[in-house]
Design a protein around this motif. Structure first.
Motif, PDB file in Angstrom:
ATOM      1  N   SER A 125      13.082  14.201 -19.562  1.00 49.12           N
ATOM      2  CA  SER A 125      13.721  13.577 -20.719  1.00 49.12           C
ATOM      3  C   SER A 125      13.333  14.238 -22.038  1.00 49.12           C
ATOM      4  O   SER A 125      13.664  13.727 -23.099  1.00 49.12           O
ATOM      5  N   ALA A 126      12.655  15.361 -21.994  1.00 52.64           N
ATOM      6  CA  ALA A 126      12.232  16.046 -23.223  1.00 52.64           C
ATOM      7  C   ALA A 126      13.434  16.660 -23.928  1.00 52.64           C
ATOM      8  O   ALA A 126      14.269  17.311 -23.314  1.00 52.64           O
ATOM      9  N   THR A 127      13.496  16.429 -25.225  1.00 52.32           N
ATOM     10  CA  THR A 127      14.563  17.022 -26.023  1.00 52.32           C
ATOM     11  C   THR A 127      14.081  18.336 -26.616  1.00 52.32           C
ATOM     12  O   THR A 127      12.873  18.546 -26.774  1.00 52.32           O
ATOM     13  N   PRO A 128      14.991  19.220 -26.972  1.00 49.47           N
ATOM     14  CA  PRO A 128      14.575  20.467 -27.629  1.00 49.47           C
ATOM     15  C   PRO A 128      13.836  20.204 -28.934  1.00 49.47           C
ATOM     16  O   PRO A 128      12.896  20.922 -29.279  1.00 49.47           O
ATOM     17  N   ALA A 129      14.234  19.169 -29.666  1.00 50.25           N
ATOM     18  CA  ALA A 129      13.558  18.839 -30.925  1.00 50.25           C
ATOM     19  C   ALA A 129      12.101  18.464 -30.669  1.00 50.25           C
ATOM     20  O   ALA A 129      11.204  18.912 -31.388  1.00 50.25           O
ATOM     21  N   LEU A 130      11.841  17.656 -29.656  1.00 54.06           N
ATOM     22  CA  LEU A 130      10.474  17.262 -29.335  1.00 54.06           C
ATOM     23  C   LEU A 130       9.639  18.473 -28.941  1.00 54.06           C
ATOM     24  O   LEU A 130       8.510  18.640 -29.400  1.00 54.06           O
ATOM     25  N   THR A 131      10.192  19.318 -28.126  1.00 53.49           N
ATOM     26  CA  THR A 131       9.475  20.518 -27.694  1.00 53.49           C
ATOM     27  C   THR A 131       9.115  21.389 -28.891  1.00 53.49           C
ATOM     28  O   THR A 131       7.987  21.860 -29.016  1.00 53.49           O
ATOM     29  N   ARG A 132      10.061  21.598 -29.785  1.00 56.13           N
ATOM     30  CA  ARG A 132       9.817  22.432 -30.968  1.00 56.13           C
ATOM     31  C   ARG A 132       8.803  21.781 -31.906  1.00 56.13           C
ATOM     32  O   ARG A 132       7.936  22.455 -32.450  1.00 56.13           O
ATOM     33  N   VAL A 133       8.902  20.472 -32.111  1.00 55.59           N
ATOM     34  CA  VAL A 133       7.957  19.765 -32.985  1.00 55.59           C
ATOM     35  C   VAL A 133       6.541  19.898 -32.444  1.00 55.59           C
ATOM     36  O   VAL A 133       5.606  20.185 -33.191  1.00 55.59           O
ATOM     37  N   LEU A 134       6.367  19.707 -31.155  1.00 52.92           N
ATOM     38  CA  LEU A 134       5.021  19.794 -30.583  1.00 52.92           C
ATOM     39  C   LEU A 134       4.493  21.223 -30.594  1.00 52.92           C
ATOM     40  O   LEU A 134       3.282  21.435 -30.743  1.00 52.92           O
ATOM     41  N   GLU A 135       5.356  22.191 -30.469  1.00 52.53           N
ATOM     42  CA  GLU A 135       4.927  23.585 -30.561  1.00 52.53           C
ATOM     43  C   GLU A 135       4.429  23.904 -31.973  1.00 52.53           C
ATOM     44  O   GLU A 135       3.357  24.471 -32.150  1.00 52.53           O
ATOM     45  N   LEU A 136       5.209  23.485 -32.977  1.00 54.65           N
ATOM     46  CA  LEU A 136       4.776  23.698 -34.359  1.00 54.65           C
ATOM     47  C   LEU A 136       3.511  22.912 -34.669  1.00 54.65           C
ATOM     48  O   LEU A 136       2.627  23.394 -35.382  1.00 54.65           O
ATOM     49  N   ARG A 137       3.408  21.698 -34.136  1.00 56.54           N
ATOM     50  CA  ARG A 137       2.205  20.892 -34.345  1.00 56.54           C
ATOM     51  C   ARG A 137       0.981  21.597 -33.770  1.00 56.54           C
ATOM     52  O   ARG A 137      -0.086  21.611 -34.380  1.00 56.54           O
ATOM     53  N   SER A 138       1.124  22.207 -32.611  1.00 61.04           N
ATOM     54  CA  SER A 138       0.004  22.927 -31.995  1.00 61.04           C
ATOM     55  C   SER A 138      -0.460  24.076 -32.885  1.00 61.04           C
ATOM     56  O   SER A 138      -1.657  24.291 -33.071  1.00 61.04           O
ATOM     57  N   PHE A 139       0.496  24.820 -33.443  1.00 60.06           N
ATOM     58  CA  PHE A 139       0.138  25.907 -34.355  1.00 60.06           C
ATOM     59  C   PHE A 139      -0.548  25.363 -35.611  1.00 60.06           C
ATOM     60  O   PHE A 139      -1.508  25.944 -36.104  1.00 60.06           O
ATOM     61  N   LEU A 140      -0.053  24.236 -36.113  1.00 61.17           N
ATOM     62  CA  LEU A 140      -0.640  23.612 -37.301  1.00 61.17           C
ATOM     63  C   LEU A 140      -2.078  23.184 -37.035  1.00 61.17           C
ATOM     64  O   LEU A 140      -2.962  23.405 -37.864  1.00 61.17           O
ATOM     65  N   VAL A 141      -2.322  22.594 -35.886  1.00 60.32           N
ATOM     66  CA  VAL A 141      -3.678  22.154 -35.534  1.00 60.32           C
ATOM     67  C   VAL A 141      -4.644  23.346 -35.543  1.00 60.32           C
ATOM     68  O   VAL A 141      -5.749  23.261 -36.082  1.00 60.32           O
ATOM     69  N   LEU A 142      -4.216  24.460 -34.965  1.00 61.01           N
ATOM     70  CA  LEU A 142      -5.076  25.652 -34.939  1.00 61.01           C
ATOM     71  C   LEU A 142      -5.338  26.183 -36.349  1.00 61.01           C
ATOM     72  O   LEU A 142      -6.469  26.560 -36.678  1.00 61.01           O
ATOM     73  N   ALA A 143      -4.307  26.223 -37.178  1.00 62.38           N
ATOM     74  CA  ALA A 143      -4.477  26.709 -38.547  1.00 62.38           C
ATOM     75  C   ALA A 143      -5.396  25.788 -39.340  1.00 62.38           C
ATOM     76  O   ALA A 143      -6.265  26.262 -40.089  1.00 62.38           O
ATOM     77  N   GLU A 144      -5.233  24.495 -39.177  1.00 62.15           N
ATOM     78  CA  GLU A 144      -6.097  23.548 -39.899  1.00 62.15           C
ATOM     79  C   GLU A 144      -7.543  23.638 -39.425  1.00 62.15           C
ATOM     80  O   GLU A 144      -8.481  23.505 -40.220  1.00 62.15           O
ATOM     81  N   GLU A 145      -7.722  23.877 -38.160  1.00 62.93           N
ATOM     82  CA  GLU A 145      -9.082  24.052 -37.640  1.00 62.93           C
ATOM     83  C   GLU A 145      -9.730  25.298 -38.254  1.00 62.93           C
ATOM     84  O   GLU A 145     -10.911  25.289 -38.600  1.00 62.93           O
ATOM     85  N   GLN A 146      -8.962  26.369 -38.408  1.00 61.60           N
ATOM     86  CA  GLN A 146      -9.491  27.595 -39.008  1.00 61.60           C
ATOM     87  C   GLN A 146      -9.847  27.372 -40.471  1.00 61.60           C
ATOM     88  O   GLN A 146     -10.886  27.831 -40.939  1.00 61.60           O
TER      89      GLN A 146
END
Length: 149
Positions: A33-54
Protein backbone atom coordinates in the motif's frame (compact mmCIF):
# COMPACT_ATOMS: atom_id res chain seq x y z
CA UNK A 1 21.70 3.04 14.34
CA UNK A 2 19.24 3.26 11.47
CA UNK A 3 17.88 6.63 10.36
CA UNK A 4 14.35 5.35 10.86
CA UNK A 5 14.90 5.41 14.64
CA UNK A 6 16.43 8.91 14.75
CA UNK A 7 14.38 12.07 14.72
CA UNK A 8 14.52 14.93 12.26
CA UNK A 9 13.38 18.52 12.49
CA UNK A 10 10.53 17.84 10.04
CA UNK A 11 9.07 14.73 11.68
CA UNK A 12 6.05 16.64 13.02
CA UNK A 13 5.20 17.87 9.51
CA UNK A 14 5.64 14.39 8.05
CA UNK A 15 3.45 12.81 10.72
CA UNK A 16 0.82 15.51 10.21
CA UNK A 17 0.79 15.03 6.45
CA UNK A 18 0.38 11.26 6.65
CA UNK A 19 -1.57 11.10 9.92
CA UNK A 20 0.75 8.43 11.32
CA UNK A 21 3.97 8.22 13.35
CA UNK A 22 7.22 8.03 11.38
CA UNK A 23 7.90 4.48 12.62
CA UNK A 24 4.59 3.30 11.15
CA UNK A 25 5.30 5.12 7.90
CA UNK A 26 8.59 3.25 7.49
CA UNK A 27 6.74 -0.04 8.08
CA UNK A 28 4.13 0.94 5.49
CA UNK A 29 6.72 2.09 2.94
CA UNK A 30 7.78 -1.47 2.21
CA UNK A 31 4.28 -2.89 1.88
CA UNK A 32 1.94 -3.11 -1.10
CA UNK A 33 0.00 0.00 0.00
CA UNK A 34 3.02 2.33 -0.18
CA UNK A 35 2.51 5.38 -2.35
CA UNK A 36 5.28 6.99 -4.38
CA UNK A 37 4.87 10.15 -2.29
CA UNK A 38 5.47 8.22 0.95
CA UNK A 39 8.52 6.49 -0.47
CA UNK A 40 10.01 9.79 -1.65
CA UNK A 41 9.23 11.58 1.64
CA UNK A 42 10.93 8.87 3.68
CA UNK A 43 13.93 8.85 1.37
CA UNK A 44 14.37 12.61 1.75
CA UNK A 45 13.79 12.31 5.50
CA UNK A 46 16.59 9.74 5.72
CA UNK A 47 18.98 12.11 3.95
CA UNK A 48 17.88 14.94 6.25
CA UNK A 49 18.52 12.85 9.36
CA UNK A 50 22.08 12.12 8.19
CA UNK A 51 22.77 15.77 7.38
CA UNK A 52 21.41 16.93 10.74
CA UNK A 53 23.51 14.36 12.53
CA UNK A 54 26.62 15.68 10.74
CA UNK A 55 25.77 19.28 11.71
CA UNK A 56 25.42 18.21 15.34
CA UNK A 57 28.77 16.37 15.30
CA UNK A 58 30.66 19.36 13.92
CA UNK A 59 28.87 21.73 16.32
CA UNK A 60 29.73 19.52 19.29
CA UNK A 61 33.36 19.24 18.16
CA UNK A 62 33.66 23.06 17.93
CA UNK A 63 31.99 23.51 21.32
CA UNK A 64 34.38 20.99 22.86
CA UNK A 65 37.41 22.72 21.32
CA UNK A 66 36.21 26.10 22.62
CA UNK A 67 35.13 24.94 26.08
CA UNK A 68 36.10 27.42 28.85
CA UNK A 69 38.10 24.83 30.80
CA UNK A 70 40.06 23.65 27.77
CA UNK A 71 43.80 24.30 27.57
CA UNK A 72 44.41 27.15 25.12
CA UNK A 73 47.57 25.46 23.89
CA UNK A 74 45.36 22.77 22.33
CA UNK A 75 43.52 25.23 20.09
CA UNK A 76 44.25 24.92 16.40
CA UNK A 77 43.18 27.55 13.89
CA UNK A 78 43.57 25.00 11.08
CA UNK A 79 41.24 22.56 12.84
CA UNK A 80 38.68 25.29 13.46
CA UNK A 81 38.94 26.44 9.83
CA UNK A 82 38.34 22.89 8.65
CA UNK A 83 35.40 22.51 11.06
CA UNK A 84 33.99 25.78 9.75
CA UNK A 85 34.12 24.50 6.17
CA UNK A 86 32.66 21.16 7.22
CA UNK A 87 29.86 22.91 9.13
CA UNK A 88 29.06 25.11 6.13
CA UNK A 89 28.81 22.09 3.84
CA UNK A 90 26.68 20.18 6.35
CA UNK A 91 24.32 23.12 6.83
CA UNK A 92 23.98 23.58 3.06
CA UNK A 93 23.03 19.91 2.70
CA UNK A 94 20.59 20.12 5.61
CA UNK A 95 18.95 23.25 4.19
CA UNK A 96 18.62 21.63 0.78
CA UNK A 97 16.98 18.49 2.17
CA UNK A 98 14.64 20.56 4.38
CA UNK A 99 13.60 22.67 1.38
CA UNK A 100 13.03 19.65 -0.87
CA UNK A 101 11.09 17.78 1.80
CA UNK A 102 9.03 20.83 2.73
CA UNK A 103 8.16 21.44 -0.93
CA UNK A 104 7.15 17.81 -1.42
CA UNK A 105 4.94 17.88 1.69
CA UNK A 106 3.29 21.12 0.51
CA UNK A 107 2.58 19.95 -3.02
CA UNK A 108 1.48 16.36 -2.50
CA UNK A 109 -2.24 15.60 -2.27
CA UNK A 110 -3.80 14.91 1.13
CA UNK A 111 -3.46 11.28 2.31
CA UNK A 112 -7.11 10.47 1.58
CA UNK A 113 -6.70 11.65 -2.03
CA UNK A 114 -3.40 9.96 -2.81
CA UNK A 115 -3.66 7.26 -5.43
CA UNK A 116 -3.00 3.79 -4.17
CA UNK A 117 -0.80 1.52 -6.22
CA UNK A 118 -2.87 -0.72 -8.42
CA UNK A 119 -1.87 -4.30 -8.94
CA UNK A 120 -2.33 -5.10 -12.57
CA UNK A 121 -2.85 -8.62 -13.78
CA UNK A 122 -2.30 -9.37 -17.39
CA UNK A 123 -4.71 -11.68 -19.12
CA UNK A 124 -3.13 -14.62 -20.85
CA UNK A 125 -3.93 -15.10 -24.49
CA UNK A 126 -4.16 -18.55 -25.99
CA UNK A 127 -1.98 -19.04 -29.04
CA UNK A 128 -4.56 -21.22 -30.79
CA UNK A 129 -8.29 -20.71 -30.55
CA UNK A 130 -10.39 -23.58 -29.24
CA UNK A 131 -11.74 -25.96 -31.93
CA UNK A 132 -15.33 -24.75 -31.60
CA UNK A 133 -14.32 -21.21 -32.48
CA UNK A 134 -12.07 -22.06 -35.42
CA UNK A 135 -13.35 -20.97 -38.81
CA UNK A 136 -14.39 -23.79 -41.12
CA UNK A 137 -11.85 -24.70 -43.74
CA UNK A 138 -12.78 -24.11 -47.38
CA UNK A 139 -14.17 -27.21 -49.08
CA UNK A 140 -11.23 -27.69 -51.39
CA UNK A 141 -8.61 -26.72 -48.84
CA UNK A 142 -5.69 -29.06 -49.04
CA UNK A 143 -7.18 -31.03 -51.94
CA UNK A 144 -4.82 -31.76 -54.82
CA UNK A 145 -5.68 -30.17 -58.10
CA UNK A 146 -6.72 -32.60 -60.75
CA UNK A 147 -4.79 -32.60 -64.02
CA UNK A 148 -6.52 -31.66 -67.13
CA UNK A 149 -5.97 -33.75 -70.22
Amino acid sequence: MSVRFKSSTLDDQIEGSFAAPVAELYATAFGPSATPALTRVLELRSFLVLAEEQVARVRDRVHEAMAPGRDMNELSADDLRMDSQWLEASLDARDGYRAALGELLRTMPPPDQQPRPVRLTQATVATTPPPSVAAPAPQRAGAARSRRP
